[in-house]
Design an enzyme around this catalytic site. Structure first.
Site, PDB file in Angstrom:
ATOM      1  N   LEU A  12      -5.550 -12.594  -0.510  1.00 37.77           N
ATOM      2  CA  LEU A  12      -4.842 -12.921   0.736  1.00 37.77           C
ATOM      3  C   LEU A  12      -5.708 -12.593   1.951  1.00 37.77           C
ATOM      4  O   LEU A  12      -5.713 -13.327   2.940  1.00 37.77           O
ATOM      5  CB  LEU A  12      -3.527 -12.137   0.816  1.00 37.77           C
ATOM      6  CG  LEU A  12      -2.570 -12.234  -0.381  1.00 37.77           C
ATOM      7  CD1 LEU A  12      -1.235 -11.561  -0.047  1.00 37.77           C
ATOM      8  CD2 LEU A  12      -2.332 -13.676  -0.779  1.00 37.77           C
ATOM      9  N   SER A 138       5.419  -6.448   0.375  1.00 38.27           N
ATOM     10  CA  SER A 138       5.587  -7.198  -0.878  1.00 38.27           C
ATOM     11  C   SER A 138       7.073  -7.420  -1.099  1.00 38.27           C
ATOM     12  O   SER A 138       7.903  -6.688  -0.541  1.00 38.27           O
ATOM     13  CB  SER A 138       5.013  -6.379  -2.036  1.00 38.27           C
ATOM     14  OG  SER A 138       5.352  -6.963  -3.273  1.00 38.27           O
ATOM     15  N   TYR A 151       3.840   1.491  -7.419  1.00 37.23           N
ATOM     16  CA  TYR A 151       3.464   0.403  -6.508  1.00 37.23           C
ATOM     17  C   TYR A 151       4.648   0.052  -5.616  1.00 37.23           C
ATOM     18  O   TYR A 151       4.531  -0.032  -4.387  1.00 37.23           O
ATOM     19  CB  TYR A 151       3.029  -0.827  -7.305  1.00 37.23           C
ATOM     20  CG  TYR A 151       2.761  -2.054  -6.451  1.00 37.23           C
ATOM     21  CD1 TYR A 151       1.602  -2.162  -5.684  1.00 37.23           C
ATOM     22  CD2 TYR A 151       3.683  -3.108  -6.393  1.00 37.23           C
ATOM     23  CE1 TYR A 151       1.367  -3.284  -4.893  1.00 37.23           C
ATOM     24  CE2 TYR A 151       3.452  -4.226  -5.607  1.00 37.23           C
ATOM     25  CZ  TYR A 151       2.292  -4.315  -4.861  1.00 37.23           C
ATOM     26  OH  TYR A 151       2.063  -5.421  -4.072  1.00 37.23           O
ATOM     27  N   LYS A 155       5.165   0.360  -1.531  1.00 39.85           N
ATOM     28  CA  LYS A 155       5.426  -0.817  -0.695  1.00 39.85           C
ATOM     29  C   LYS A 155       6.750  -0.684   0.072  1.00 39.85           C
ATOM     30  O   LYS A 155       6.878  -1.202   1.174  1.00 39.85           O
ATOM     31  CB  LYS A 155       5.403  -2.088  -1.550  1.00 39.85           C
ATOM     32  CG  LYS A 155       3.990  -2.459  -2.022  1.00 39.85           C
ATOM     33  CD  LYS A 155       3.126  -2.918  -0.837  1.00 39.85           C
ATOM     34  CE  LYS A 155       1.758  -3.406  -1.259  1.00 39.85           C
ATOM     35  NZ  LYS A 155       0.943  -3.900  -0.151  1.00 39.85           N
ATOM     36  N   THR A 186      -3.985 -14.578  -6.928  1.00 38.65           N
ATOM     37  CA  THR A 186      -5.220 -13.891  -6.510  1.00 38.65           C
ATOM     38  C   THR A 186      -5.739 -13.125  -7.735  1.00 38.65           C
ATOM     39  O   THR A 186      -5.124 -13.172  -8.794  1.00 38.65           O
ATOM     40  CB  THR A 186      -4.937 -12.861  -5.388  1.00 38.65           C
ATOM     41  OG1 THR A 186      -4.071 -11.841  -5.917  1.00 38.65           O
ATOM     42  CG2 THR A 186      -4.272 -13.490  -4.172  1.00 38.65           C
TER      43      THR A 186
HETATM   44  N1  LIG Z   1      -1.106 -11.483  -4.633  1.00 43.53           N
HETATM   45  C1  LIG Z   1       0.182 -11.224  -4.685  1.00 43.53           C
HETATM   46  O1  LIG Z   1       0.926 -11.812  -5.478  1.00 43.53           O
HETATM   47  C2  LIG Z   1       0.795 -10.215  -3.754  1.00 43.53           C
HETATM   48  C3  LIG Z   1       2.188 -10.148  -3.681  1.00 43.53           C
HETATM   49  C4  LIG Z   1       2.769  -9.220  -2.829  1.00 43.53           C
HETATM   50  C5  LIG Z   1       1.987  -8.399  -2.056  1.00 43.53           C
HETATM   51  N2  LIG Z   1       0.617  -8.467  -2.158  1.00 43.53           N
HETATM   52  C6  LIG Z   1      -0.162  -7.560  -1.321  1.00 43.53           C
HETATM   53  O2  LIG Z   1      -1.101  -8.316  -0.581  1.00 43.53           O
HETATM   54  C7  LIG Z   1      -2.272  -7.553  -0.358  1.00 43.53           C
HETATM   55  C8  LIG Z   1      -3.474  -8.342  -0.877  1.00 43.53           C
HETATM   56  O3  LIG Z   1      -3.259  -8.635  -2.238  1.00 43.53           O
HETATM   57  P1  LIG Z   1      -4.261  -9.514  -3.102  1.00 43.53           P
HETATM   58  O4  LIG Z   1      -3.479 -10.072  -4.226  1.00 43.53           O
HETATM   59  O5  LIG Z   1      -5.037 -10.413  -2.219  1.00 43.53           O
HETATM   60  O6  LIG Z   1      -5.181  -8.356  -3.700  1.00 43.53           O
HETATM   61  P2  LIG Z   1      -6.665  -8.401  -4.326  1.00 43.53           P
HETATM   62  O7  LIG Z   1      -7.092  -9.785  -4.622  1.00 43.53           O
HETATM   63  O8  LIG Z   1      -6.627  -7.386  -5.412  1.00 43.53           O
HETATM   64  O9  LIG Z   1      -7.549  -7.835  -3.101  1.00 43.53           O
HETATM   65  C9  LIG Z   1      -7.292  -6.551  -2.626  1.00 43.53           C
HETATM   66  C10 LIG Z   1      -8.133  -6.312  -1.384  1.00 43.53           C
HETATM   67  O10 LIG Z   1      -7.864  -4.975  -0.913  1.00 43.53           O
HETATM   68  C11 LIG Z   1      -9.086  -4.252  -0.885  1.00 43.53           C
HETATM   69  N3  LIG Z   1      -8.890  -2.846  -1.210  1.00 43.53           N
HETATM   70  C12 LIG Z   1      -8.242  -2.319  -2.273  1.00 43.53           C
HETATM   71  N4  LIG Z   1      -8.315  -0.979  -2.238  1.00 43.53           N
HETATM   72  C13 LIG Z   1      -9.030  -0.656  -1.134  1.00 43.53           C
HETATM   73  C14 LIG Z   1      -9.464   0.568  -0.551  1.00 43.53           C
HETATM   74  N5  LIG Z   1      -9.181   1.759  -1.124  1.00 43.53           N
HETATM   75  N6  LIG Z   1     -10.200   0.525   0.580  1.00 43.53           N
HETATM   76  C15 LIG Z   1     -10.499  -0.671   1.151  1.00 43.53           C
HETATM   77  N7  LIG Z   1     -10.130  -1.849   0.668  1.00 43.53           N
HETATM   78  C16 LIG Z   1      -9.401  -1.843  -0.476  1.00 43.53           C
HETATM   79  C17 LIG Z   1      -9.971  -4.932  -1.911  1.00 43.53           C
HETATM   80  O11 LIG Z   1     -11.317  -4.607  -1.620  1.00 43.53           O
HETATM   81  P3  LIG Z   1     -12.523  -4.736  -2.725  1.00 43.53           P
HETATM   82  O12 LIG Z   1     -12.641  -6.176  -3.091  1.00 43.53           O
HETATM   83  O13 LIG Z   1     -13.690  -4.255  -1.980  1.00 43.53           O
HETATM   84  O14 LIG Z   1     -12.115  -3.891  -3.871  1.00 43.53           O
HETATM   85  C18 LIG Z   1      -9.617  -6.393  -1.686  1.00 43.53           C
HETATM   86  O15 LIG Z   1     -10.287  -6.884  -0.560  1.00 43.53           O
HETATM   87  C19 LIG Z   1      -2.073  -6.228  -1.090  1.00 43.53           C
HETATM   88  O16 LIG Z   1      -1.604  -5.274  -0.180  1.00 43.53           O
HETATM   89  C20 LIG Z   1      -0.988  -6.567  -2.115  1.00 43.53           C
HETATM   90  O17 LIG Z   1      -0.233  -5.448  -2.497  1.00 43.53           O
HETATM   91  C21 LIG Z   1       0.018  -9.369  -2.986  1.00 43.53           C
END
Ligand SMILES: NC(=O)c1ccc[n+]([C@@H]2O[C@H](COP(=O)([O-])OP(=O)(O)OC[C@H]3O[C@@H](n4cnc5c(N)ncnc54)[C@H](OP(=O)(O)O)[C@@H]3O)[C@@H](O)[C@H]2O)c1
Length: 233
Positions: A12, A138, A151, A155, A186
């Site tokens: 995202l 979320s 988790y 959230k 993702t």
């Molecule tokens: N995808 C979904 O279905 C979904 C649904 C609801 C909510 N969300 C929320 O949306 C957000 C993004 O999700 P996503 O699916 O895009 O996740 P993702 O693909 O796993 O990417 C996570 C991002 O957060 C960064 N990150 C994780 N831990 C970190 C830390 N300690 N310090 C700095 N950066 C950190 C990662 O950096 P690195 O690449 O450097 O590790 C990456 O850029 C999250 O908060 C997630 O909980 C996602």
């Protein structure tokens, strides 16, 4: 406008970075993994050569690094217009059987990181009497489900942070939006083997966040709730 995005290296965060850059905004982006972050920076810079983009890796789960990231943004002498607290980490589990320490890890990354980055940037935003903070929560912030565990707890806490901040920032002209995505395809989901078509696209979330950032100063979208057309997974 200056747009600060955490967790911009993939998913995202990457989609939102691309959306804001495509619309002429300067970017300040971070994530934990330096290699991944610089690869995205290079990709975006090639695609949008006229946009100023700065990137530096920080582990936002660590208080001093979260504060250092925000201070790194401020040291360029810019006023942050939009802050998107998106960095997050997901581990499935249940309270009764998840490994010891998972709650701490989830809270540190999903709540404390956003809290410290925001607190450090806020004084400058309050001085300029404008700004917009997005917290990527979320569906797990709204609805309990089996296997939600730490988790989901983290959230819910982020949503609470968002609600408080919204009230506090009203007199300062700063908007606060909580984003509640359901499943979007993702890296977090890639290993499940579920058909990508069952999910929303990362761009769906980016489009809604961008749209919410475009309203008049008098209007604030408080919550954005998005789900796959077929509902939650
Ligand atoms: N995808 C979904 O279905 C979904 C649904 C609801 C909510 N969300 C929320 O949306 C957000 C993004 O999700 P996503 O699916 O895009 O996740 P993702 O693909 O796993 O990417 C996570 C991002 O957060 C960064 N990150 C994780 N831990 C970190 C830390 N300690 N310090 C700095 N950066 C950190 C990662 O950096 P690195 O690449 O450097 O590790 C990456 O850029 C999250 O908060 C997630 O909980 C996602």
């Amino acid at each position: 406008m200056n747009v600060v995005i955490t967790g911009a290296s993939r998913g995202l965060g990457k989609a939102m970075s691309e959306k804001f850059a495509a619309n002429g905004n300067d970017l300040f982006i971070t994530s934990k993994n330096e290699m991944r972050l610089y690869k995205i920076l290079e990709e975006l810079q090639t695609k949008f050569p006229n946009i100023t983009m700065r990137a530096k890796a920080f582990d936002l789960a660590k208080k001093d690094e979260a504060i250092a990231f925000a201070n790194w943004v401020l040291h360029f002498g810019v006023s942050p217009d939009i802050l998107i607290n998106n960095a997050g980490t997901f581990l499935p589990g249940s309270v009764y059987n998840e490994e010891a320490g998972v709650l701490e890890k989830m809270i540190e990354t999903n709540l404390y990181g956003a809290y410290h980055v925001t607190r450090t940037l806020l004084p400058q935003m309050m001085k300029q009497k404008s700004g917009h903070v997005f917290n990527v929560c979320s569906i797990a912030s709204l609805k309990a489900y089996a296997n939600g565990g730490a988790y989901s707890i983290s959230k819910f806490a982020l949503a609470g942070f968002s609600k408080n901040l919204r009230e506090e920032m009203k007199p300062y002209g700063i908007k606060v939006t909580a984003v509640f995505p359901g499943a979007a395809y993702t890296d977090s989901w890639a290993e499940t083997g579920i058909d990508p078509k069952r999910f929303m696209e990362a761009n769906d979330i980016a489009d809604m966040v961008f749209a919410a950032s475009r309203l008049s100063p008098q209007a604030c979208v408080e919550d954005i709730i998005l789900r796959p057309q077929l509902g939650d997974l």
